[in-house]
Scaffold this active site. Structure first.
Site, mmCIF file in Angstrom:
data_model
loop_
_atom_site.group_PDB
_atom_site.id
_atom_site.type_symbol
_atom_site.label_atom_id
_atom_site.label_comp_id
_atom_site.label_asym_id
_atom_site.label_seq_id
_atom_site.Cartn_x
_atom_site.Cartn_y
_atom_site.Cartn_z
ATOM 1 N N ARG A 165 0.832 -1.223 0.000
ATOM 2 C CA ARG A 165 0.000 0.000 0.000
ATOM 3 C C ARG A 165 0.860 1.264 0.000
ATOM 4 N NH1 ARG A 165 -3.148 -3.642 -0.607
ATOM 5 N NH2 ARG A 165 -5.306 -3.715 0.147
ATOM 6 N N SER B 226 -10.338 -0.107 3.074
ATOM 7 C CA SER B 226 -9.646 -0.349 4.351
ATOM 8 C C SER B 226 -9.140 0.975 4.890
ATOM 9 C CB SER B 226 -8.440 -1.267 4.151
ATOM 10 O OG SER B 226 -8.849 -2.521 3.712
ATOM 11 N N GLU C 42 -4.576 4.192 6.120
ATOM 12 C CA GLU C 42 -4.214 3.852 4.741
ATOM 13 C C GLU C 42 -4.521 4.980 3.757
ATOM 14 O OE1 GLU C 42 -5.344 2.171 1.271
ATOM 15 O OE2 GLU C 42 -5.833 0.301 2.296
#
Ligand code: EPU
Length: 349
Positions: free
Chosen positions: A175, A249, A345
């Site tokens: 990520r 997320s 995130e």
């Protein structure tokens, strides 16, 4: 509508005081002082020549699906709508497929499958655009975009130059990429080229997808069947941003050393953890949040989704500050209960 400047370049129309609520999937309200749509690399050159450009854009928007807007944006916001998708090359081992940064990611994935060029099926139904995919190196069900990435073209905002970056230059990690680090706010991605190997092998290591296929009685799945299975799993667990505001997320799965994992596993034998190549362990943030009592729980107008605690959802009328408040509360509870620090995130602006 377009206007023209002396340089002879068509300058995209700049609109003033634009509501950004429809441009972020969390549905958070914020206004942009100025707003323009980029449809091709030349639009950036034209905007740079405009007296309004000053210090460049304050924000570059793709699908707005990995974004938490916490304030109004005082400068220029650019929305990338570069279109197009085509086969740009092939060799003995692979096809090379390019897509404009503004293309919808899922439509692009399904198009590659329709063209008989599989490889991206595990990333079906991820919200957002093609241009945003490399920024956070999207990943799901055992595959990261970096594994299929070949190169991308971007405009350097300082110089206006078109540059090309290969896989190594993007420094992809979990990520993460150079676009969230050194190049954050410094480039605008125009198009992305993927390398899709001709020899296709399904990626079925992820239990949810394997279970879904088995439930349908499928033993040797086609790429489209894998895509359909991924879609079914996602629809069960994840809220559709078109119906319930969210940014996927909300926290990364934390990576901890073997000692920390052993300590936690001793107290919680059911803790999901995944061994990493460097000897560390990735823990399931969703599980930590769930066991901290947050699944399905709200704080003001934002809650942790009932089917997947890792996703924060807008129950209606949420503002950026509400998202920050519940995020901090969840981080504090997980830290107190498990001694693990969660890291958000999405990108906060
Ligand atoms: N879990 C719980 N309770 C929850 C949520 C999860 O106990 O409320 C447990 C699950 O039972 C499972 C484990 O935690 O044992 C992992 O959950 P899941 O399989 O749903 O995946 P995840 O690790 O929570 C990651 C990605 C998702 C991606 C899925 C599937 C991150 C931050 N998230 O979630 O990506 O779809 O794996 O590969 O890595 C996204 O980035 O926006 C995203 C949705």
């Amino acid at each position: 509508m377009q206007t023209r400047v002396d340089a002879g370049l068509a300058v995209p129309q700049i609109r003033c005081d634009v509501d950004l609520t429809p441009f972020n999937t969390f549905g958070l309200p914020a206004r942009a002082s100025r707003f323009a749509v980029v449809r091709q690399a030349k639009d950036v050159a034209a905007l740079r020549a405009d007296p309004d450009w000053a210090s460049g854009p304050s924000l570059v928007l793709g699908g707005g699906s990995n974004l938490v807007l916490t304030r109004d944006i005082p400068g220029l916001v650019l929305k990338v709508e570069v279109a197009g998708r085509k086969l740009v090359g092939e060799d003995r081992d692979a096809w090379y497929v390019e897509a404009g940064a503004g293309e919808n990611w899922h439509d692009f994935v399904r198009w590659t499958l329709d063209q008989g060029r599989p490889g991206l099926e595990n990333l079906s139904l991820i919200p957002g655009t093609v241009g945003a995919a490399p920024v956070q190196n999207i990943g799901a069900y055992g595959l990261e975009m970096a594994e299929r990435f070949h190169s991308l073209r971007a405009v350097e905002l300082d110089s206006g130059e078109l540059i090309e970056l290969d896989n190594a230059a993007c420094r992809f990690a979990y990520r993460d990429s150079v676009f969230k680090q050194e190049l954050a706010g410094r480039v605008l991605i125009i198009s992305v080229t993927f390398r899709l190997p001709r020899r296709w092998q399904p990626v079925l290591g992820y239990a949810d997808v394997a279970r879904e296929l088995a439930a349908c009685g499928i033993v040797e799945p086609t790429p489209k069947q894998v895509s359909d299975a991924v879609i079914a799993v996602r629809q069960r667990k994840l809220p559709d941003p078109a119906r319930i505001g969210n940014a996927g997320s909300f926290f990364k799965n934390p990576v901890v050393d073997a000692g920390t994992r052993a300590r936690l596993a001793a107290a919680h034998p059911e803790l999901p953890s995944y061994a990493q190549p460097d000897g560390r362990f990735k823990l399931a943030a969703g599980w930590l949040i769930d066991r901290s009592g947050w699944k399905g729980r709200d704080l003001g107008p934002v809650g942790a989704y009932e089917n997947q605690a890792l996703v924060l959802v807008n129950r209606g009328g949420a503002r950026g500050a509400d998202v920050e408040r519940i995020a901090r509360a969840i981080q504090a509870d997980v830290l107190a209960k498990f001694g693990v620090q969660l890291e958000p995130e999405p990108v906060f602006v």
